[in-house]
Design a protein around this motif. Structure first.
Motif, mmCIF file in Angstrom:
data_model
loop_
_atom_site.group_PDB
_atom_site.id
_atom_site.type_symbol
_atom_site.label_atom_id
_atom_site.label_comp_id
_atom_site.label_asym_id
_atom_site.label_seq_id
_atom_site.Cartn_x
_atom_site.Cartn_y
_atom_site.Cartn_z
ATOM 1 N N ARG A 112 42.365 47.356 38.729
ATOM 2 C CA ARG A 112 41.113 46.824 39.277
ATOM 3 C C ARG A 112 39.899 47.572 38.729
ATOM 4 O O ARG A 112 38.877 46.969 38.395
ATOM 5 N N GLY A 113 40.026 48.891 38.657
ATOM 6 C CA GLY A 113 38.910 49.679 38.149
ATOM 7 C C GLY A 113 38.631 49.433 36.681
ATOM 8 O O GLY A 113 37.478 49.528 36.231
ATOM 9 N N GLU A 170 37.359 45.370 36.564
ATOM 10 C CA GLU A 170 36.082 45.241 37.272
ATOM 11 C C GLU A 170 35.622 43.783 37.386
ATOM 12 O O GLU A 170 34.473 43.447 37.096
ATOM 13 N N ARG A 175 34.363 39.365 42.866
ATOM 14 C CA ARG A 175 34.902 38.257 43.643
ATOM 15 C C ARG A 175 34.253 36.953 43.192
ATOM 16 O O ARG A 175 33.077 36.924 42.823
ATOM 17 N N LYS A 229 34.304 40.952 51.742
ATOM 18 C CA LYS A 229 35.101 41.396 50.601
ATOM 19 C C LYS A 229 34.162 41.910 49.514
ATOM 20 O O LYS A 229 33.463 41.143 48.849
ATOM 21 N N THR A 230 34.117 43.217 49.333
ATOM 22 C CA THR A 230 33.205 43.811 48.360
ATOM 23 C C THR A 230 33.924 44.482 47.195
ATOM 24 O O THR A 230 33.264 44.937 46.255
ATOM 25 N N ASP A 231 35.255 44.580 47.261
ATOM 26 C CA ASP A 231 35.988 45.226 46.170
ATOM 27 C C ASP A 231 36.199 44.231 45.033
ATOM 28 O O ASP A 231 35.809 43.060 45.120
ATOM 29 N N TYR A 232 36.837 44.689 43.970
ATOM 30 C CA TYR A 232 37.062 43.827 42.815
ATOM 31 C C TYR A 232 38.180 42.821 43.095
ATOM 32 O O TYR A 232 38.994 43.003 44.004
#
Length: 234
Positions: A90-91, A94, A97, A112-115
């Protein structure tokens, strides 16, 4: 690596809109059901399925009970390892969403704020489904079916692209299968030791179930008993 699918002409985006568009036409209550099922329900169902399979295996007993239970122990471990592997992926990718990039999506879950790539839910459920398949094909097929449903729900909810889900399926399958021989080589002796212990035998087989299975008689046992009875009568 952020732009895996940034335009509406991308088939990944087209399929996202097609599947998520179903949420706009569905009744509100149905969307709420899919939201709960896709966020929590199927994960709980996978855990219950593993427990059910374990209960079935230990009740049946038999010579392969220890290895079957070892495969079931590997199932949640595979899911956990797959999620850990997903962290650097994920990092590196990048990918934001889909609702942050594309307009008009019906997003059923906020915050939902993550990748986005790859989907943790798809990764966990498929890793557990494939792990179950290693232990028991019948339960494994049900688990894989639940994983496929989870993937559909994540796209329906507007929180993942279809390729996020496919990537999660691939990652979960790869971890569960590729590491399975090593995991079984390490876990099976442990479970066999637990099986012979006074404190942990219940975990591998139900009380009264022999290593040869229920109702199975050790060859020669009845013959020896009958011979002793005849000697006593004489």
């Amino acid at each position: 690596m952020a732009g895996l699918a940034d335009t509406g002409s991308n088939p990944d985006v087209d399929l996202l809109y097609d599947i998520n568009g179903l949420a706009k036409d569905a009744p509100h209550w149905f969307d709420r059901v899919v939201e709960f099922v896709g966020e929590y329900g199927l994960l709980v169902a996978m855990v219950l399925l593993v427990v059910w399979c374990w209960w079935s295996v230990r009740r049946k007993g038999g010579e392969e009970a220890a290895s079957s239970v070892a495969a079931l122990v590997w199932t949640p471990l595979a899911a956990a390892i797959a999620v850990l592997v997903n962290v650097p992926i994920r990092g590196f990718v990048e990918r934001p969403r889909p609702f942050l990039v594309h307009q008009g999506l019906d997003v059923l879950v906020s915050g939902k704020t993550d990748y986005s790539f790859v989907s943790d839910h798809a990764t966990i459920t498929m890793a557990m489904g494939v792990g179950l398949f290693v232990a028991n094909r019948r339960f494994g097929l049900v688990g894989i079916g639940l994983a496929l449903l989870e993937g559909f729900c994540r796209v329906y909810m507007g929180v993942h692209y279809p390729t996020d889900v496919v990537g999660g399926f691939a990652l979960g399958t790869a971890v569960a299968l590729l590491l399975s021989p090593l995991a079984m080589a390490l876990l099976t002796p442990v479970l066999k030791a637990v099986e012979t212990s006074a404190w942990g035998a219940w975990f591998v087989r139900a009380r009264g179930r022999s290593a040869l299975g229920e109702g199975t008689m050790i060859p020669g046992a009845r013959k020896d008993v009958e011979s002793e009875e005849r000697d006593l009568a004489a």
